[in-house]
Design an enzyme around this catalytic site. Structure first.
Site, PDB file in Angstrom:
ATOM      1  N   LYS A  46       0.802  -1.224   0.000  1.00  0.00           N
ATOM      2  CA  LYS A  46       0.000   0.000   0.000  1.00  0.00           C
ATOM      3  C   LYS A  46       0.835   1.273   0.000  1.00  0.00           C
ATOM      4  O   LYS A  46       0.297   2.355  -0.249  1.00  0.00           O
ATOM      5  CB  LYS A  46      -0.963  -0.005   1.183  1.00  0.00           C
ATOM      6  CG  LYS A  46      -2.008  -1.115   1.086  1.00  0.00           C
ATOM      7  CD  LYS A  46      -2.909  -0.938  -0.116  1.00  0.00           C
ATOM      8  CE  LYS A  46      -4.064  -1.925  -0.075  1.00  0.00           C
ATOM      9  NZ  LYS A  46      -5.043  -1.672  -1.129  1.00  0.00           N
ATOM     10  N   SER A  57      -2.554 -12.676   4.617  1.00  0.00           N
ATOM     11  CA  SER A  57      -3.134 -12.624   3.272  1.00  0.00           C
ATOM     12  C   SER A  57      -2.112 -13.087   2.225  1.00  0.00           C
ATOM     13  O   SER A  57      -2.480 -13.559   1.155  1.00  0.00           O
ATOM     14  CB  SER A  57      -3.655 -11.226   2.937  1.00  0.00           C
ATOM     15  OG  SER A  57      -2.606 -10.340   2.638  1.00  0.00           O
TER      16      SER A  57
HETATM   17  C1  LIG Z   1      -3.055  -7.431   3.847  1.00  0.00           C
HETATM   18  C2  LIG Z   1      -3.655  -7.139   2.504  1.00  0.00           C
HETATM   19  N1  LIG Z   1      -3.762  -8.115   1.574  1.00  0.00           N
HETATM   20  C3  LIG Z   1      -4.313  -7.871   0.353  1.00  0.00           C
HETATM   21  C4  LIG Z   1      -4.794  -6.635  -0.007  1.00  0.00           C
HETATM   22  C5  LIG Z   1      -5.416  -6.408  -1.367  1.00  0.00           C
HETATM   23  O1  LIG Z   1      -4.867  -5.398  -2.192  1.00  0.00           O
HETATM   24  P1  LIG Z   1      -5.758  -4.482  -3.154  1.00  0.00           P
HETATM   25  O2  LIG Z   1      -6.417  -3.446  -2.313  1.00  0.00           O
HETATM   26  O3  LIG Z   1      -4.776  -3.876  -4.132  1.00  0.00           O
HETATM   27  O4  LIG Z   1      -6.776  -5.321  -3.851  1.00  0.00           O
HETATM   28  C6  LIG Z   1      -4.677  -5.656   0.956  1.00  0.00           C
HETATM   29  C7  LIG Z   1      -5.234  -4.386   0.723  1.00  0.00           C
HETATM   30  O5  LIG Z   1      -6.403  -4.281   0.517  1.00  0.00           O
HETATM   31  C8  LIG Z   1      -4.102  -5.883   2.216  1.00  0.00           C
HETATM   32  O6  LIG Z   1      -3.990  -4.929   3.154  1.00  0.00           O
END
Ligand SMILES: Cc1ncc(COP(=O)(O)O)c(C=O)c1O
Lengths: 316, 93
Positions: free
Chosen positions: A44, A262
């Site tokens: 991010k 994640s």
């Molecule tokens: C820990 C985590 N995994 C996956 C994502 C997914 O990324 P995106 O927002 O680009 O779809 C995010 C953010 O949303 C996240 O903070």
């Protein structure tokens, strides 16, 4: 390495590590792109920098501005780092059921936290932020879910980096949150390597969300709809806590990659995909490190116990 | 001949599904299973399907955790013992 003027110059250009020894299929390579190496610790950082620079360029952000953003953590932390450096005041609407590390990092960087009800999950944070932004039109609402700079940061950064480092990539796997990563990288691949297939993984968060009156309170990010959505993806699957945690631990124990939960979900998705392919090269995103999840016991506690308790935590 | 599947009901829909968190239903396709589900719990109808008979925008349906929008949508066939999950779309980030 050149000496840089600011940590913000260290955002992006993240390394890729081969973890093919974890692949269930010897003919399919699996490569991890370590977004955890960004200075505030997650993928991010890219979009926070891009959204702030875009808002500065068009005059939306002025010295001393107040910003408001809903975030389950990573976007908030990245924005907080930049706002601290630039002198903006940041308010983050944060679901109450995130880990204490996420809250502490926001506080460390000086952000103000506006709690939203745990039972409503991240949809509740989005709704509360939308309401507050209407009540306070003077607050700058970057709104990552609808901000073009979010997928654009991946179109111009993450995507080109991946293709430059892994020219033989055939498949891409990432978590789906705002969809910025998948939509942006997907748009780049569609132009430069159209054979690359895009796969989304998501946690079963909707299962326990209680604060919805009906499914009409569900939420599809405007970025997803504008950037191709379902048509830009080739598959999407739920990865449940048991698989996410198992693969998070395998990344630590068998590859030395201390990643967030994640990222374990994305690795689980990559492994599942590898089983079904004849051959290929899968790149998946390690979107943050494990630091912010230590308090959940994800790495050390009895697995069955953590599988149960993690269901109540927002970790995407 | 039809197959028996386990349908997982999300918290938000349980009040309309007799409080159940999962239901066993029979069918050959996801469409059959959804029809059977709203047959037993008519209150679910408007929550799950739109006027054109498609799955509503804010609803995701999965067979063995794969989103049916990437399979054959409501025509996706199900096998005995498959798990069908219905989830509201949720933001992340
Ligand atoms: C820990 C985590 N995994 C996956 C994502 C997914 O990324 P995106 O927002 O680009 O779809 C995010 C953010 O949303 C996240 O903070």
């Amino acid at each position: 390495m050149p000496v840089v003027d600011s940590v913000l110059d260290l955002i992006g250009n993240t390394p890729v590590v081969d973890v093919s020894h974890l692949s269930p299929n010897p003919k399919v390579r699996i490569l991890a792109k370590l977004e955890s190496q960004n200075p505030a610790g997650s993928v991010k950082d890219r979009i926070a920098k891009a959204m702030i620079e875009a808002a500065e360029a068009d005059g939306t952000l002025q010295p001393g501005s107040v910003l408001l953003e809903p975030s389950s953590g990573n976007t908030g932390i990245a924005l907080a780092m930049i706002c601290r450096l630039r002198g903006y005041h940041l308010k983050i609407v944060l679901p109450e059921n995130v880990t204490s590390e996420r809250r502490q990092m926001l506080e460390a960087y000086g952000a103000e936290i506006i709690p939203s009800p745990a039972a409503e999950g991240s949809n509740g944070a989005v709704r509360l932020a939308q309401r507050l932004s209407i009540e306070h039109p003077d607050w700058v609402f970057l709104y990552q879910y609808g901000n073009e700079a979010n997928p654009t940061a991946h179109l111009t950064g993450t995507g080109p980096e991946i293709l430059a480092d892994v020219p033989d990539i055939t498949h891409f796997v990432a978590g789906l949150g705002t969809s910025g990563t998948l939509m942006g990288v997907g748009a780049y691949m569609a132009d430069h390597a159209p054979h690359v297939k895009m796969y989304a993984v998501e946690p079963p968060s909707g299962e326990h969300v209680e604060g919805l009156r009906s499914l009409d309170d569900g939420y599809v990010p405007p970025v997803f709809e504008k950037w191709g959505g379902i048509d830009a993806l080739h598959g999407k699957r739920i990865v449940r806590p048991a698989d996410s945690l198992t693969w998070t631990r395998r990344l630590v124990n068998e590859a030395g990659i201390f990643a967030g939960i994640s990222s374990g979900a994305a690795m689980a998705g990559a492994a599942k995909l590898a089983e079904r392919l004849d051959e290929g090269v899968i790149v998946f995103i390690v979107c943050d490190g494990g630091w912010k999840y230590l308090s959940t016991g994800a790495y050390t506690d009895d697995l069955e116990t953590v599988i149960d308790s993690i269901e109540d935590v927002v970790y995407f | 001949m039809s197959n028996t599947v386990n349908v997982r009901i999300p918290t938000v829909l349980r009040p309309m599904a007799g409080g159940n968190s999962s239901v066993e239903l029979a069918g050959e396709t996801v469409g059959d299973v959804v029809s059977a589900l709203v047959g037993v719990y008519p209150g679910l109808q408007e929550n799950l399907v739109d006027d054109n008979g498609s799955v509503r925008k804010f609803v995701n349906v999965y067979v063995n955790d794969e989103d049916i929008r990437f399979l054959d949508k409501l025509d996706t066939t199900v096998a005995d013992g498959d798990e069908v999950a219905i989830l509201p779309a949720v933001a992340g980030g």
